[in-house]
Every structure is written in C-alpha cells, then in structure tokens.
Design a protein around this motif. Structure first.
Motif, PDB file in Angstrom:
ATOM      1  N   CYS A 124     -29.575  -0.079 -21.390  1.00 12.68           N
ATOM      2  CA  CYS A 124     -30.409   0.939 -22.125  1.00 12.68           C
ATOM      3  C   CYS A 124     -30.290   2.392 -21.619  1.00 12.68           C
ATOM      4  O   CYS A 124     -30.001   2.607 -20.429  1.00 12.68           O
ATOM      5  CB  CYS A 124     -32.008   0.553 -21.538  1.00 12.68           C
ATOM      6  SG  CYS A 124     -32.678  -0.893 -22.266  1.00 12.68           S
ATOM      7  N   GLU A 125     -30.146   3.353 -22.694  1.00 15.26           N
ATOM      8  CA  GLU A 125     -29.813   4.420 -22.700  1.00 15.26           C
ATOM      9  C   GLU A 125     -30.908   5.208 -22.878  1.00 15.26           C
ATOM     10  O   GLU A 125     -31.799   4.977 -23.636  1.00 15.26           O
ATOM     11  CB  GLU A 125     -28.639   4.596 -23.408  1.00 15.26           C
ATOM     12  CG  GLU A 125     -28.228   6.468 -23.245  1.00 15.26           C
ATOM     13  CD  GLU A 125     -27.081   6.789 -24.616  1.00 15.26           C
ATOM     14  OE1 GLU A 125     -26.926   7.839 -24.623  1.00 15.26           O
ATOM     15  OE2 GLU A 125     -26.491   5.624 -24.877  1.00 15.26           O
ATOM     16  N   PHE A 126     -31.098   6.637 -22.420  1.00 10.96           N
ATOM     17  CA  PHE A 126     -32.288   7.529 -22.386  1.00 10.96           C
ATOM     18  C   PHE A 126     -31.554   8.895 -21.835  1.00 10.96           C
ATOM     19  O   PHE A 126     -31.348   9.171 -20.681  1.00 10.96           O
ATOM     20  CB  PHE A 126     -33.479   7.177 -21.524  1.00 10.96           C
ATOM     21  CG  PHE A 126     -34.567   8.046 -21.825  1.00 10.96           C
ATOM     22  CD1 PHE A 126     -35.568   7.729 -22.926  1.00 10.96           C
ATOM     23  CD2 PHE A 126     -34.881   9.149 -20.876  1.00 10.96           C
ATOM     24  CE1 PHE A 126     -36.471   8.800 -23.010  1.00 10.96           C
ATOM     25  CE2 PHE A 126     -35.869  10.123 -20.880  1.00 10.96           C
ATOM     26  CZ  PHE A 126     -36.615   9.966 -22.217  1.00 10.96           C
ATOM     27  N   LEU A 143     -41.797  11.068 -26.744  1.00  9.69           N
ATOM     28  CA  LEU A 143     -40.476  11.050 -26.463  1.00  9.69           C
ATOM     29  C   LEU A 143     -39.449  10.225 -27.431  1.00  9.69           C
ATOM     30  O   LEU A 143     -39.944   9.402 -27.982  1.00  9.69           O
ATOM     31  CB  LEU A 143     -40.317  10.160 -24.926  1.00  9.69           C
ATOM     32  CG  LEU A 143     -41.221  10.812 -23.762  1.00  9.69           C
ATOM     33  CD1 LEU A 143     -41.016  10.132 -22.542  1.00  9.69           C
ATOM     34  CD2 LEU A 143     -41.059  12.161 -23.671  1.00  9.69           C
ATOM     35  N   ALA A 144     -38.313  10.712 -27.063  1.00 11.46           N
ATOM     36  CA  ALA A 144     -37.303   9.666 -28.119  1.00 11.46           C
ATOM     37  C   ALA A 144     -37.228   8.228 -27.402  1.00 11.46           C
ATOM     38  O   ALA A 144     -37.504   7.867 -26.247  1.00 11.46           O
ATOM     39  CB  ALA A 144     -35.757  10.241 -27.872  1.00 11.46           C
ATOM     40  N   ASN A 145     -37.209   7.252 -28.215  1.00 10.37           N
ATOM     41  CA  ASN A 145     -37.001   5.774 -27.584  1.00 10.37           C
ATOM     42  C   ASN A 145     -35.703   5.297 -26.989  1.00 10.37           C
ATOM     43  O   ASN A 145     -34.780   6.158 -27.138  1.00 10.37           O
ATOM     44  CB  ASN A 145     -37.022   4.879 -28.977  1.00 10.37           C
ATOM     45  CG  ASN A 145     -38.234   4.710 -29.557  1.00 10.37           C
ATOM     46  OD1 ASN A 145     -39.165   5.386 -29.140  1.00 10.37           O
ATOM     47  ND2 ASN A 145     -38.130   3.796 -30.615  1.00 10.37           N
ATOM     48  N   VAL A 162     -39.721  -0.593 -29.664  1.00 11.60           N
ATOM     49  CA  VAL A 162     -40.503  -0.044 -30.549  1.00 11.60           C
ATOM     50  C   VAL A 162     -41.722   1.021 -29.766  1.00 11.60           C
ATOM     51  O   VAL A 162     -41.882   0.480 -28.603  1.00 11.60           O
ATOM     52  CB  VAL A 162     -41.226  -1.157 -31.241  1.00 11.60           C
ATOM     53  CG1 VAL A 162     -42.601  -0.706 -31.838  1.00 11.60           C
ATOM     54  CG2 VAL A 162     -40.404  -2.004 -31.819  1.00 11.60           C
ATOM     55  N   GLU A 163     -41.993   1.954 -30.249  1.00  5.93           N
ATOM     56  CA  GLU A 163     -42.927   2.989 -29.461  1.00  5.93           C
ATOM     57  C   GLU A 163     -44.283   2.402 -29.892  1.00  5.93           C
ATOM     58  O   GLU A 163     -44.683   2.456 -30.924  1.00  5.93           O
ATOM     59  CB  GLU A 163     -42.576   4.392 -30.002  1.00  5.93           C
ATOM     60  CG  GLU A 163     -43.794   5.378 -29.301  1.00  5.93           C
ATOM     61  CD  GLU A 163     -43.619   6.841 -30.082  1.00  5.93           C
ATOM     62  OE1 GLU A 163     -43.399   7.854 -29.379  1.00  5.93           O
ATOM     63  OE2 GLU A 163     -43.787   7.007 -31.266  1.00  5.93           O
ATOM     64  N   PHE A 166     -44.255   5.613 -19.606  1.00  2.00           N
ATOM     65  CA  PHE A 166     -43.529   6.872 -18.959  1.00  2.00           C
ATOM     66  C   PHE A 166     -44.486   7.696 -18.027  1.00  2.00           C
ATOM     67  O   PHE A 166     -45.492   8.195 -18.869  1.00  2.00           O
ATOM     68  CB  PHE A 166     -42.872   7.696 -20.160  1.00  2.00           C
ATOM     69  CG  PHE A 166     -41.587   7.190 -20.431  1.00  2.00           C
ATOM     70  CD1 PHE A 166     -40.338   7.311 -20.319  1.00  2.00           C
ATOM     71  CD2 PHE A 166     -41.794   6.229 -21.584  1.00  2.00           C
ATOM     72  CE1 PHE A 166     -39.167   6.834 -20.670  1.00  2.00           C
ATOM     73  CE2 PHE A 166     -40.754   5.463 -22.077  1.00  2.00           C
ATOM     74  CZ  PHE A 166     -39.443   5.956 -21.766  1.00  2.00           C
ATOM     75  N   LEU A 167     -44.490   7.825 -16.693  1.00  6.42           N
ATOM     76  CA  LEU A 167     -45.859   8.334 -15.922  1.00  6.42           C
ATOM     77  C   LEU A 167     -45.573   9.640 -15.999  1.00  6.42           C
ATOM     78  O   LEU A 167     -46.792  10.284 -15.768  1.00  6.42           O
ATOM     79  CB  LEU A 167     -45.722   7.502 -14.612  1.00  6.42           C
ATOM     80  CG  LEU A 167     -45.972   5.871 -14.690  1.00  6.42           C
ATOM     81  CD1 LEU A 167     -46.124   5.341 -13.576  1.00  6.42           C
ATOM     82  CD2 LEU A 167     -47.295   5.685 -15.292  1.00  6.42           C
TER      83      LEU A 167
END
Length: 361
Positions: free
Chosen positions: A192-194, A251-253, A263-264, A244-245
């Motif tokens: 997973c990339e962010f 935010l972007a997925n 899915v957001e 996301f705390l």
C-alpha cells in the motif's frame, strides 16, 4: 477481557492488556478475575475504580510500582468516603473558578460559558454513584473545530484518591476512514502506498503487526486498524478499516496492489496543523517556530531569548496523539521566572493552541 480493555483505555490508560480467568478458589459459577496490565497517561490517576456489585464494597484496582500492573482488592465503602472540596477546569490557558464536586448541570454550564472560546455549551449530569461521584457530559455548540480536551485540576478535592478524568466522546473534527478489501489467503502480501511512500501488509497477521507496518509509511501519522474476515472455499475476503488519527482533512486514498480495493468510508474534516508559533521570554522572542520543531532547535531558540542555558526534553508518554509537549528546565537562569508567553497568531489548523504551565519553581 476485550470489554474491560476498552473501558480501561477510555480512562487514559495506555498499552492496556487484559486476561480473564476463573479463580481456582471460585465459590460460584460466573466468578471471574481480570489481570490488567497498563500504563497510566501523564497527569492522570493510576487508580481504577470499578462500579461495585453491592453497597457493601467497592472493587478497586491498585497499580504497583511503575504503573504497569494491577490487582483487585475489596475496600469498605466507608473507607472511600464523600468527595469534598472543589475542582477547576483549564482550557487553552484559561482556568475556571472553583467548582463543587456535586455541581449541577446548570452550574457547570454557567462556569464553562463564562470562559473564552467555548461559544455555548450544553451540560447533562449523571449520578451520584456509589463513590459519591458524578459524570458530566458537555456538548460544545457553535465551535466548528476539534477543541483540546479540558484539563482537570483536582488539588483541592478531598477524598481517598479523588479522580477526575476528561474523555473525548466525539471529536469536533471527523477522522478520515478508509477500507481496504482484498481477496486471497493467509500469507499473501499487499503493498500500500500513501504520499509517495509504501509498506507491505500480510493477510492473516495480527492487528498490531499490520498497524506497525502501515505506520512505517512516511507521513501517514498514527492510525487505528480493525479487520474482518470472510472465509471462502478457495479464497477469503479480508477487510481492513484504517482510521487516520493524526492527519486532518479529506485525504487521498491509499493505493494498494494485488487487486486490493480501497474505499473512503468517511471523509476527514478539519485543517492540518501548520504555520508557526513564537515563545516570548519577557521582551525577547524565539522567532518563528514550526510545529515540527526539534528539541534541539527549541532549546537553542529559548536559550537565546532567555539569555541563559535551558534544557529541553520532549515528553512522549501520556501525550495525546494530536499534541506535542516539552519539559523546559532553566538551568542557566536563576530565580522564579515568568511564564513563557505563546504567540499563536500565525499557527494554522483546526483547534490549534499552545499552553505553557509551570511545573517547578
């Protein structure tokens, strides 16, 4: 055990681990003992009070040295006694007048509405309970951001180990929540990339391992993770829900490979922390400081403003995931010094504030 763990976590304890067992000397069916291991957050009580099953006793969990372990013991109700004295609440550097421990909902609402920055509050009250304590629920109206938690000051309360905890029931700014769905089997890897960085998570591993893996992604901050599994004949469906705390806003997925779908499920609100703040020692300022300032940079800036050496240590234990805190010791400046004054006029973000308190004169 999970119910006890969640309850203890909500009382500002960290690293909570609970095991439930039937005691060897159990005299009736349905008797259990819970082994609780936890660390108390900075500034909060190390004692847990459990609601008694009868009027005859109260079950108390006492922590041992180091606040890492607890055990149960019976205490007579009379030994706890009535709660007396007063307490106060602090918000954004402003301290309330003293409040009675049996204050009505209207009394507490009146005190809070007189403090700056609140707008209008609604207060409800429950109790009294077996230990003569109360619970107040405060709803902040007209405040469109996630305000910092109130700080309870209990020095003037009289009782056996009086406790006043503040717990956020609902954030003023909603957290970003995304759901990752993956079809495969235990042991399959998903990358997973962010934000340009990535991490590998493995299907079938425990929540703590997966959380730690995702938190290695640079810039993702702290996350909360839950999971579900639907077992199929050939493949299983894994669903991981990521909250996301520490990052604010929509935010972007996450971008995950191996056919995983992201899915957001809840768009984050609020504005990320940014800008600068400045600390003033009398007429001397530190100059603009970033919210990401290091201890060494803060040390140098305050030393220059104060005209004498200081020691700055960042506090990491017991600090909210939305905050940073430092201990500043003026070892090269003598006397009872005035408090540093924080200028936050150039600080941006939802519910931002800087508070300075004196720990030792």
């Amino acid at each position: 055990a999970e119910s006890v763990r969640l309850a203890v976590t909500r009382l500002h304890f960290q690293d909570v681990y609970v095991q439930r067992a039937v005691p060897e000397d159990a005299t009736a069916e349905g008797m259990f003992v819970w082994d609780v291991q936890a660390t108390a957050a900075l500034g909060f009580s190390t004692h847990l009070f459990a609601t008694p099953l009868t009027d005859a006793n109260i079950n108390v969990l006492y922590s041992t040295a180091g606040d890492t372990r607890a055990w149960a013991e019976n205490v007579d109700l009379g030994a706890v006694g009535e709660i007396g004295g007063t307490f106060s609440l602090t918000y954004d550097g402003f301290q309330s007048p003293q409040i009675l421990p049996n204050a009505t909902a209207d009394d507490l609402a009146g005190v809070l509405n007189a403090m700056p920055g609140f707008g209008d509050v609604i207060v409800t009250r429950e109790g009294p309970f077996y230990d003569s304590g109360y619970t107040w629920t405060i709803t902040f109206q007209g405040v469109e951001f996630d305000i910092p938690e109130l700080v309870a000051n209990v020095a003037n309360l009289t009782a056996v180990d009086p406790v006043l905890s503040v717990i956020e029931l609902q954030s003023g700014a909603e957290a970003e929540v995304q759901e990752i769905s993956f079809v495969g089997n235990d042991g399959d890897d998903v990358v997973c990339e962010f934000g340009g960085d990535s991490a590998t998570i493995t299907a079938g591993t425990d929540i703590a391992t997966m959380t730690n893996a995702l938190q290695t992604i640079d810039g993702i901050g702290e996350i909360g993770l839950t999971r579900s599994l639907v077992v199929g004949a050939a493949n299983s469906t894994y669903t991981w829900t990521v909250t996301f705390l520490t990052l604010a806003g929509d935010l972007a997925n996450l971008d995950c490979d191996s056919g995983a779908v992201v899915v957001e499920t809840n768009a984050g609100t609020g504005t990320p922390l940014g800008g600068t703040f400045e600390l003033w020692f009398g007429a001397s300022g530190t100059g603009p400081l970033s919210p990401t300032v290091t201890s060494a940079q803060l040390d140098a800036a305050i030393t220059a403003a104060a005209g004498g050496s200081v020691s700055v240590v960042e506090i990491t234990s017991g600090v909210s995931h939305r905050a940073r805190a430092w201990d500043i010791t003026f070892d090269g400046v003598g006397g009872d010094l005035p408090l540093l004054v924080a200028d936050t006029s150039l600080l941006t973000g939802t519910g931002t504030s800087v508070m300075v308190t004196e720990r030792t004169r």
